[in-house]
Design a protein around this motif. Structure first.
Motif, PDB file in Angstrom:
ATOM      1  N   UNK A  98      37.326  17.213  60.676  1.00  0.00           N
ATOM      2  CA  UNK A  98      37.451  16.778  62.029  1.00  0.00           C
ATOM      3  C   UNK A  98      36.004  17.143  62.860  1.00  0.00           C
ATOM      4  N   UNK A  99      35.849  16.793  63.948  1.00  0.00           N
ATOM      5  CA  UNK A  99      34.716  17.499  64.520  1.00  0.00           C
ATOM      6  C   UNK A  99      34.766  19.394  64.705  1.00  0.00           C
ATOM      7  N   UNK A 100      35.751  19.724  65.176  1.00  0.00           N
ATOM      8  CA  UNK A 100      36.258  20.973  65.153  1.00  0.00           C
ATOM      9  C   UNK A 100      35.795  21.687  63.652  1.00  0.00           C
ATOM     10  N   UNK A 101      36.260  21.009  62.806  1.00  0.00           N
ATOM     11  CA  UNK A 101      36.017  21.563  61.220  1.00  0.00           C
ATOM     12  C   UNK A 101      34.487  21.473  60.833  1.00  0.00           C
ATOM     13  N   UNK A 102      33.766  20.455  61.320  1.00  0.00           N
ATOM     14  CA  UNK A 102      32.131  20.280  61.206  1.00  0.00           C
ATOM     15  C   UNK A 102      31.649  21.296  61.905  1.00  0.00           C
ATOM     16  N   UNK A 103      31.880  21.699  63.123  1.00  0.00           N
ATOM     17  CA  UNK A 103      31.070  22.710  63.838  1.00  0.00           C
ATOM     18  C   UNK A 103      31.441  23.979  63.292  1.00  0.00           C
ATOM     19  N   UNK A 104      32.930  24.414  62.600  1.00  0.00           N
ATOM     20  CA  UNK A 104      33.052  25.547  62.170  1.00  0.00           C
ATOM     21  C   UNK A 104      32.425  25.788  60.854  1.00  0.00           C
ATOM     22  N   UNK A 105      32.344  24.766  59.991  1.00  0.00           N
ATOM     23  CA  UNK A 105      31.651  24.935  59.025  1.00  0.00           C
ATOM     24  C   UNK A 105      29.753  25.011  58.958  1.00  0.00           C
TER      25      UNK A 105
END
Length: 512
Positions: free
Chosen positions: A291-298
Motif C-alpha cells: 500500500x502507499x503506507x507500506x511503500x513509505x515505511x519501506x
C-alpha cells in the motif's frame, strides 16, 4: 460464505435460514453442518474439508457458533499446514459475510453421515491422546476416500484439498488481488511452507525482471537489481517472514549487509543498493503488494539503514565516533543520576486503545525508573501485540523513538519519572495499521522507603483481550469482534500478570 444447516441445528442456534439454489452449495465458500453428540461437523461442500467444533450445546446463537467455527478453521489450516499469507487472506476476506441457508443436498447429507460414522469408529481417532479439534479433523480427512470428478481417481479428502487449494488456488480470498498476486500467493505444488515461499520468490523475480526490461533498464542494472531482490527474499525466508509480514525488515538487511557477507561495503555500493531497493519498492506497489503506507515505511527504513551504515573517511569517522562517545557518556551519567532519583516514585498509569468501542484499556503500576522503551513494551505485551512493527511515543509534543530512527529523542535514554501527574502520552504502534494507545498518568506517589531493586510493573485492572497484529487497525478489529465475541471479553488478570515479564522480554528482543 454459505452455511447450510439441518432444521434441528437451525432451531438450536436460533438461525433464520432461507432457501438457496442447490448449485451455490457446491462452491468453495459453501459449508454444511451436522450436530452429532458432543460434536458439530462443519464440512466444506466442494473440498470435503471437515472442521470439528466440540460441544454444540454451548452455542445458543449463530454468532457464537460462527466465531468458534472460524477459529477452528484457522487452526486446521495451520496444522495442514497452509502458508501464513494464505491463512491471513482467507481470514480477512472469505470469512467476513456469513448467511445460513437450507436445505442440505442429499449427497452432502450422505457425506456428513460418513464423517459421523468415522467419528464413532475406534480405529480412526486416538481418543486416549486427548486430540485437539484439528487433529480429529485431519484424522477424518485421511480416512474419507472420494472419487475426483475430472480424473475419476479415488483419493482422500486430504488429496482433494491439496489439489483445489494449493495447486488451483480455488479457495476464495481477497477479491482485489490481480493475477500476478494470485500467482505469488497461491501457486504451489506442495503443502510445505518453505517450498511455497521458494516458488513465490521465483515468480516475483521473473515478473520483476520483466518489469525492469519494460522500463528500458540496461542489462547491467537488471542483473544488479534482480540479484539484490533475490538475496533480500532469501533473507526474509530464512527469518520465517514474507514481504507482507514486516516491510521495515529492509533496515536490518541493509544495515547488517557488510557483517552478514563479511565485506567492507563502500559508499558507492550503498548508493547502488538504495537505488535498487527503491525500484523494488515501486514494483511491489505497482503489483498491489505494498500500500502507499507500506511503500513509505519501506523507503524510510531503507534510507535510515543507508544513513546509519554508510562509512565516512576513516580518520573523520574515528574522530566523530570518539567525540560522540564522550558526549554520550557524559549525557548518560547525567541522566542516570536522575533515573536513580526516579526509583523513589510510584506511578499509576491508565492506557486505553484509541478509536475503539467497547473501551479496551489497562491500568498499571510502574516505578518511576521504568525506561520509556520498556514502558512501551509492557503496554504492547498487555494488549497482545507481537512487537513486529516500529513504534513512536509522544510526551509533551516530543517524539521518543528507537536510537536507529530519525525524528525524535532516543527513547532508551529517558524514563517515566520525567512525566508528571496528569500528563498524557500517546504510543503509536505499527505505522501501517496505526494502533494508538492514549496513556494518562493518573497518580504519582513518593515511596516511603528506598528500595535497592525496582518493583516489577503490575497490571491492576482493565478490559478487553487485546489487539490482533496486521488486521487493519481498530476498524479491522471491530469487524473481527463481530465474528469472534471473545475479543471484547475481559482478560484473565492473574494469568496476564504471571506472563507479563516474559512477554515483555520477548518483545524487547525484537527491537535490539
Amino acid at each position: 460464505m454459505l452455511i447450510a444447516v439441518e432444521n434441528n441445528v437451525a432451531q438450536h442456534l436460533h438461525a433464520n435460514t432461507r432457501l438457496s439454489d442447490g448449485r451455490r452449495l457446491m462452491s468453495t465458500d459453501a459449508w454444511s453442518v451436522r450436530a452429532t453428540g458432543d460434536f458439530m461437523i462443519v464440512m466444506n461442500n466442494l473440498l470435503s474439508l471437515p472442521v470439528i467444533v466440540r460441544h454444540p450445546q454451548q452455542f445458543s446463537d449463530p454468532r457464537s457458533f460462527t466465531a468458534a467455527f472460524k477459529r477452528e478453521l484457522i487452526r486446521l489450516l495451520e496444522s495442514l499446514p497452509v502458508p501464513r499469507v494464505k491463512i491471513r487472506m482467507i481470514r480477512e476476506q472469505q470469512l467476513k459475510q456469513v448467511e445460513f441457508v437450507q436445505p442440505i443436498d442429499p449427497a452432502l447429507q450422505q457425506r456428513l453421515q460418513i464423517f459421523q460414522n468415522l467419528l464413532t469408529r475406534p480405529d480412526i481417532v486416538q481418543w486416549d491422546d486427548d486430540p485437539s479439534n484439528p487433529a480429529i479433523s485431519l484424522a477424518l480427512m485421511k480416512n474419507l476416500k472420494l472419487q475426483d470428478i475430472e480424473t475419476n481417481e479415488v483419493q482422500t479428502a486430504t488429496g482433494l484439498f491439496e489439489n483445489y487449494v494449493m495447486n488451483d488456488f480455488a479457495l476464495a480470498a481477497h477479491p482485489k488481488l490481480n493475477e500476478h498476486n494470485r500467482c505469488y500467493l497461491y501457486q504451489s505444488k506442495s503443502l510445505n511452507d518453505v517450498m511455497n515461499e521458494s516458488e513465490v520468490s521465483e515468480e516475483i523475480i521473473r515478473d520483476y525482471q520483466s518489469s525492469l526490461e519494460r522500463l528500458g533498464k540496461s542489462d547491467q542494472i537488471i542483473d544488479r537489481d534482480t540479484d539484490y531482490a533475490m538475496d533480500y527474499l532469501s533473507y526474509l525466508a530464512e527469518s520465517g517472514n514474507t514481504i507482507l509480514d514486516d516491510v521495515s525488515a529492509i533496515y536490518y538487511y541493509v544495515y547488517n549487509y557488510g557483517t552478514r557477507n563479511n565485506e567492507r561495503v563502500t559508499t558507492s555500493k550503498y548508493r547502488g543498493m538504495g537505488t535498487a531497493f527503491r525500484e523494488l519498492g515501486r514494483f511491489f506497489k505497482r503489483q498491489d503488494l505494498f500500500s502507499s503506507a507500506d511503500f513509505d515505511q519501506f523507503s524510510q527504513a531503507l534510507n535510515q539503514a543507508i544513513d546509519n551504515a554508510t562509512p565516512a573517511k576513516d580518520g573523520y569517522r574515528l574522530e566523530r565516533m570518539l567525540h560522540s562517545a564522550e558526549s554520550e557518556l557524559a549525557r548518560r551519567r547525567s541522566l542516570l543520576k536522575y533515573a536513580h532519583h526516579y526509583r523513589k516514585l510510584q506511578y499509576q498509569v491508565r492506557v486505553e486503545l484509541a478509536d475503539y468501542q467497547p473501551s479496551m484499556w489497562r491500568r498499571f503500576q510502574f516505578n518511576g525508573e521504568t525506561r520509556l522503551d520498556e514502558l512501551c513494551y509492557y503496554i504492547m505485551a498487555s494488549f497482545q501485540a507481537t512487537g513486529s512493527h516500529l513504534y513512536n511515543l509522544q510526551l509533551n509534543k516530543v517524539n521518543y523513538q528507537l536510537p536507529y530512527l530519525d525524528g525524535g529523542e532516543n527513547i532508551t535514554l529517558h524514563w517515566l519519572g520525567e512525566a508528571q501527574q496528569g500528563d498524557r502520552l500517546t504510543l503509536e504502534y505499527d505505522f501501517g495499521d496505526s494502533w494508538k494507545f492514549n496513556i494518562v498518568v493518573e497518580k504519582v506517589t513518593p515511596t516511603r522507603r528506598y528500595r535497592l531493586t525496582a518493583v516489577e510493573p503490575k497490571v491492576i485492572d482493565g478490559s478487553g483481550k487485546g489487539i490482533v497484529d496486521d488486521i487493519g487497525g481498530t476498524a479491522g478489529l471491530e469487524l473481527a469482534a463481530q465474528d469472534d465475541l471473545t475479543i471484547n471479553d475481559d482478560f484473565n488478570l492473574k494469568k496476564l500478570q504471571s506472563e507479563l515479564g516474559a512477554l515483555t522480554t520477548d518483545i524487547a528482543k525484537r527491537y535490539q
